[in-house]
Design a protein around this motif. Sequence first.
Motif, PDB file in Angstrom:
ATOM      1  N   ILE A  83       0.854  -1.141  -0.118  1.00  0.00           N
ATOM      2  CA  ILE A  83      -0.167  -0.106  -0.094  1.00  0.00           C
ATOM      3  C   ILE A  83       0.923   1.069   0.131  1.00  0.00           C
ATOM      4  CG2 ILE A  83      -1.773   1.218   1.201  1.00  0.00           C
ATOM      5  CD1 ILE A  83      -2.687  -1.593   0.287  1.00  0.00           C
ATOM      6  N   LEU A  84       0.761   2.099  -1.018  1.00  0.00           N
ATOM      7  CA  LEU A  84       1.637   3.173  -1.099  1.00  0.00           C
ATOM      8  C   LEU A  84       1.120   4.484  -0.312  1.00  0.00           C
ATOM      9  CD1 LEU A  84       2.367   2.971  -5.007  1.00  0.00           C
ATOM     10  CD2 LEU A  84       3.406   1.825  -3.214  1.00  0.00           C
ATOM     11  N   ASN A  85       1.955   5.378  -0.129  1.00  0.00           N
ATOM     12  CA  ASN A  85       1.789   6.618   0.736  1.00  0.00           C
ATOM     13  C   ASN A  85       0.318   7.196   0.045  1.00  0.00           C
ATOM     14  OD1 ASN A  85       3.671   6.145   2.571  1.00  0.00           O
ATOM     15  ND2 ASN A  85       4.962   7.765   1.239  1.00  0.00           N
ATOM     16  N   ASN A  86       0.085   7.217  -1.231  1.00  0.00           N
ATOM     17  CA  ASN A  86      -1.078   7.883  -1.852  1.00  0.00           C
ATOM     18  C   ASN A  86      -2.184   6.882  -1.679  1.00  0.00           C
ATOM     19  OD1 ASN A  86      -0.601   5.967  -3.834  1.00  0.00           O
ATOM     20  ND2 ASN A  86       0.012   7.377  -5.351  1.00  0.00           N
ATOM     21  N   LYS A  87      -2.130   5.735  -1.072  1.00  0.00           N
ATOM     22  CA  LYS A  87      -3.117   4.912  -0.647  1.00  0.00           C
ATOM     23  C   LYS A  87      -3.444   3.781  -2.045  1.00  0.00           C
ATOM     24  CE  LYS A  87      -5.523   7.445   2.658  1.00  0.00           C
ATOM     25  NZ  LYS A  87      -6.843   7.993   3.477  1.00  0.00           N
ATOM     26  N   SER A  88      -2.723   3.790  -3.027  1.00  0.00           N
ATOM     27  CA  SER A  88      -2.868   2.882  -4.312  1.00  0.00           C
ATOM     28  C   SER A  88      -2.377   1.516  -3.637  1.00  0.00           C
ATOM     29  CB  SER A  88      -1.953   3.616  -5.262  1.00  0.00           C
ATOM     30  OG  SER A  88      -2.553   4.514  -5.626  1.00  0.00           O
ATOM     31  N   LYS A  89      -2.692   0.496  -4.416  1.00  0.00           N
ATOM     32  CA  LYS A  89      -2.311  -0.909  -3.989  1.00  0.00           C
ATOM     33  C   LYS A  89      -1.738  -1.253  -5.463  1.00  0.00           C
ATOM     34  CE  LYS A  89      -4.851  -3.664  -1.693  1.00  0.00           C
ATOM     35  NZ  LYS A  89      -5.702  -4.800  -1.400  1.00  0.00           N
ATOM     36  N   ILE A  90      -0.422  -1.991  -4.938  1.00  0.00           N
ATOM     37  CA  ILE A  90       0.281  -2.441  -6.352  1.00  0.00           C
ATOM     38  C   ILE A  90       0.753  -3.948  -5.860  1.00  0.00           C
ATOM     39  CG2 ILE A  90       2.323  -1.546  -5.661  1.00  0.00           C
ATOM     40  CD1 ILE A  90       2.680  -0.987  -8.733  1.00  0.00           C
ATOM     41  N   TYR A  91       0.545  -5.070  -6.736  1.00  0.00           N
ATOM     42  CA  TYR A  91       0.832  -6.338  -6.330  1.00  0.00           C
ATOM     43  C   TYR A  91       2.128  -6.621  -6.871  1.00  0.00           C
ATOM     44  CZ  TYR A  91      -4.274  -7.038  -5.430  1.00  0.00           C
ATOM     45  OH  TYR A  91      -5.498  -7.096  -5.032  1.00  0.00           O
ATOM     46  N   LEU A  92       3.059  -7.211  -5.846  1.00  0.00           N
ATOM     47  CA  LEU A  92       4.536  -7.687  -6.160  1.00  0.00           C
ATOM     48  C   LEU A  92       4.752  -8.191  -7.398  1.00  0.00           C
ATOM     49  CD1 LEU A  92       5.690  -7.703  -2.464  1.00  0.00           C
ATOM     50  CD2 LEU A  92       5.304  -5.879  -3.712  1.00  0.00           C
ATOM     51  N   ASP A  93       3.809  -9.291  -7.598  1.00  0.00           N
ATOM     52  CA  ASP A  93       3.987 -10.210  -8.700  1.00  0.00           C
ATOM     53  C   ASP A  93       3.937  -9.384 -10.179  1.00  0.00           C
ATOM     54  OD1 ASP A  93       1.068 -11.761  -9.509  1.00  0.00           O
ATOM     55  OD2 ASP A  93       1.339 -10.249  -8.225  1.00  0.00           O
ATOM     56  N   LYS A  94       3.231  -8.204 -10.050  1.00  0.00           N
ATOM     57  CA  LYS A  94       3.155  -7.446 -11.483  1.00  0.00           C
ATOM     58  C   LYS A  94       4.137  -6.242 -11.430  1.00  0.00           C
ATOM     59  CE  LYS A  94      -0.890  -9.554 -12.402  1.00  0.00           C
ATOM     60  NZ  LYS A  94      -0.785 -10.694 -13.342  1.00  0.00           N
ATOM     61  N   LEU A  95       4.878  -5.992 -10.424  1.00  0.00           N
ATOM     62  CA  LEU A  95       5.675  -5.116 -10.168  1.00  0.00           C
ATOM     63  C   LEU A  95       6.899  -5.081 -11.120  1.00  0.00           C
ATOM     64  CD1 LEU A  95       6.267  -2.057  -9.603  1.00  0.00           C
ATOM     65  CD2 LEU A  95       7.068  -2.974  -7.178  1.00  0.00           C
ATOM     66  N   LYS A  96       7.287  -4.492 -12.033  1.00  0.00           N
ATOM     67  CA  LYS A  96       8.563  -4.809 -12.818  1.00  0.00           C
ATOM     68  C   LYS A  96       9.734  -4.094 -12.475  1.00  0.00           C
ATOM     69  CE  LYS A  96       6.887  -6.694 -17.042  1.00  0.00           C
ATOM     70  NZ  LYS A  96       6.945  -6.562 -18.458  1.00  0.00           N
ATOM     71  N   TYR A  97       9.470  -2.644 -12.194  1.00  0.00           N
ATOM     72  CA  TYR A  97      10.537  -1.744 -11.620  1.00  0.00           C
ATOM     73  C   TYR A  97      10.012  -0.603 -10.982  1.00  0.00           C
ATOM     74  CZ  TYR A  97      10.390   1.222 -15.627  1.00  0.00           C
ATOM     75  OH  TYR A  97       9.946   1.898 -16.714  1.00  0.00           O
ATOM     76  N   ILE A  98      10.750   0.101 -10.118  1.00  0.00           N
ATOM     77  CA  ILE A  98      10.645   1.227  -9.465  1.00  0.00           C
ATOM     78  C   ILE A  98      11.412   2.342  -9.813  1.00  0.00           C
ATOM     79  CG2 ILE A  98      10.103   2.522  -7.307  1.00  0.00           C
ATOM     80  CD1 ILE A  98       9.753  -0.417  -5.979  1.00  0.00           C
ATOM     81  N   LYS A  99      10.971   3.609 -10.243  1.00  0.00           N
ATOM     82  CA  LYS A  99      12.167   4.569 -10.796  1.00  0.00           C
ATOM     83  C   LYS A  99      11.911   5.651  -9.716  1.00  0.00           C
ATOM     84  CE  LYS A  99      13.288   7.542 -14.538  1.00  0.00           C
ATOM     85  NZ  LYS A  99      12.723   8.162 -15.830  1.00  0.00           N
ATOM     86  N   SER A 100      13.116   6.268  -9.276  1.00  0.00           N
ATOM     87  CA  SER A 100      13.195   7.443  -8.399  1.00  0.00           C
ATOM     88  C   SER A 100      13.153   8.582  -9.039  1.00  0.00           C
ATOM     89  CB  SER A 100      14.356   7.134  -7.308  1.00  0.00           C
ATOM     90  OG  SER A 100      14.254   8.443  -6.696  1.00  0.00           O
ATOM     91  N   ASP A 101      12.497   9.691  -8.823  1.00  0.00           N
ATOM     92  CA  ASP A 101      12.519  11.048  -9.585  1.00  0.00           C
ATOM     93  C   ASP A 101      12.374  12.219  -8.353  1.00  0.00           C
ATOM     94  OD1 ASP A 101      12.516  13.060 -11.311  1.00  0.00           O
ATOM     95  OD2 ASP A 101      10.688  12.614 -12.374  1.00  0.00           O
TER      96      ASP A 101
ATOM     97  N   ILE B 116       2.334   6.856  -9.594  1.00  0.00           N
ATOM     98  CA  ILE B 116       3.639   7.969  -8.834  1.00  0.00           C
ATOM     99  C   ILE B 116       3.266   8.204  -7.417  1.00  0.00           C
ATOM    100  CG2 ILE B 116       4.357  10.103  -9.303  1.00  0.00           C
ATOM    101  CD1 ILE B 116       3.767   9.953 -12.061  1.00  0.00           C
ATOM    102  N   ASP B 117       3.985   7.940  -6.816  1.00  0.00           N
ATOM    103  CA  ASP B 117       4.006   8.143  -5.171  1.00  0.00           C
ATOM    104  C   ASP B 117       4.952   9.136  -4.500  1.00  0.00           C
ATOM    105  OD1 ASP B 117       4.272   6.246  -2.427  1.00  0.00           O
ATOM    106  OD2 ASP B 117       2.617   7.407  -2.808  1.00  0.00           O
ATOM    107  N   ARG B 118       4.622   9.980  -3.549  1.00  0.00           N
ATOM    108  CA  ARG B 118       5.620  10.492  -2.860  1.00  0.00           C
ATOM    109  C   ARG B 118       6.114   9.737  -1.896  1.00  0.00           C
ATOM    110  NH1 ARG B 118       6.638  16.164  -1.897  1.00  0.00           N
ATOM    111  NH2 ARG B 118       7.832  16.573   0.201  1.00  0.00           N
ATOM    112  N   ASN B 119       7.497   9.250  -2.247  1.00  0.00           N
ATOM    113  CA  ASN B 119       8.395   8.463  -1.236  1.00  0.00           C
ATOM    114  C   ASN B 119       9.626   8.277  -1.591  1.00  0.00           C
ATOM    115  OD1 ASN B 119       8.634   5.924   0.401  1.00  0.00           O
ATOM    116  ND2 ASN B 119       6.672   5.019  -0.280  1.00  0.00           N
TER     117      ASN B 119
END
Length: 501
Positions: free
Chosen positions: A412-430, A444-447
């Motif tokens: 569960i992200l800070n913006n309350k979105s839910k993202i499943y780990l088996d679908k998540l390919k990569y995370i990019k910092s900006d 996109i989440d503030r984190n």
Amino acid sequence: MLFISFLGFAQTVSKSEIDTLLYKSQEFHKTNQDSALHYAEKAYKKSVILNDVNLIARSIVYKNTYLLVQKKYDEAERLFEYNFNHLDSLSEVLKGDTYYNYGSIKYLKENYDLALENYFNSIIHYEKGDIKKGLQKAYLQIGVIYSKLNRNDLADYFYNKSLASGAGSHSKNEEDILPTTHDENEKLTMSKKLLSGISDKSNSRLAAIIYYNMAQSYIELEDYNNSIKYNLESVKIKERINYVVNKDKSYAYIGEAYFNLKNYNQAIVYLNKALKNSQKRQFKLKINDLLYRAYEHAGDYKNALRISTDINKVKDSLNLLEERERIAEITSKFETEKQAKEILLLKQENQAKELLISTKEKNLWKWTLFALLATIAAIFLGQKLIGSMKRLKTVEEEKEQIAKKVEEIAVILNNKSKIYLDKLKYIKSDGNYLEFVTDDKTIIDRNKLKDILNTLPPNFVRVHRSYVINKNFIDALNSKALFLKPNIEIPLSRTYKANLA
């Protein structure tokens, strides 16, 4: 006799003679390239006779500098093979110059990847040898390449690195020596020297950055008129080339300078421009605070009251945003802890199933042994075996279901979105935000990258200062990048390469 004659000739060659020839080639560098190449060629031939590795390599660097001007790239590239073959015997400055000039060959051939690689290698050796001027020119060239690749964020970073590096003491020309200091006057001297090397200042992003930095130095020195002058020069170029980085800050610094000069009306004009060009709440708060005081000093109490109201609104908005972020953080932690408990329960359930399987397997071996000893119970034990195998199959199916449940766990992200780990390919910092990328969507989440990494399972690893990837999707990799299915290229940093082991 020929051998003796050769020895006699070799003995007439000295290091000082070669140094003199190289110095002459340098004198002709800006006036007559043919003469410069002629003397460098003579120095190279004499250094080969003397068989001094460092002198040969140094002569090659000089000679290749002039070959590049004449666009004889292939000949220069062949000569550099000697330097690379004797790299361990060279000084740090020669190693740096070799990599730098070789990078210039690749740059002129528009092979930007190899050019960058060689410029970065030159920086390693210039840093070891504390060669400031070498660092300055290498950072500048890297900035130019990133500018050509439309990576303006990286270009600006390396332009600033070049500006901060100064020039080193190895230069023989006193006019080329730039100070490495935090003193504002010496920073200004360095900036002016860099400006002198830019032919078209009116359309140069680097010139705009240098003018901006000069304006900051002047404001530190309380020379507000010059601060205004160079901020305006910077803004003029940025508007011409449609380059918006720090434009709002330039207007704010101009407003601040006019305020300090007690020219409150002009301060109001530029502070309002800064507000119009800025999207940053905290920065707007600072501008509004100064604008309020400017209106107050100008006797415009109506606008001063309006700005005071705006300041309170911005503060309330920031407080509300911070409160929401705190609530989102608490919620995220609660959901993460809850999911961690669910994972633990699933693991415990899985272990219990495995223990049950182990027990059943042991029992099967006992019954099989008993069947061998007692043929009368063979049919009964066979039926028992078949039943046990069915139950084992059921247990295996239950294990697969449990494994799927584990894979389907989401964060569960800070913006309350839910993202499943088996679908998540990569995370990019900006900056202060993260992009969570799947095949279907990007969230996109503030984190912060390091915070989210602590909540992920081991198959998520950091491969770059700005990237975390899911190892389950890796398709291929090389020394500079890796590829996720289907054909997603991710940069690979040497610092984090070991994480893929």
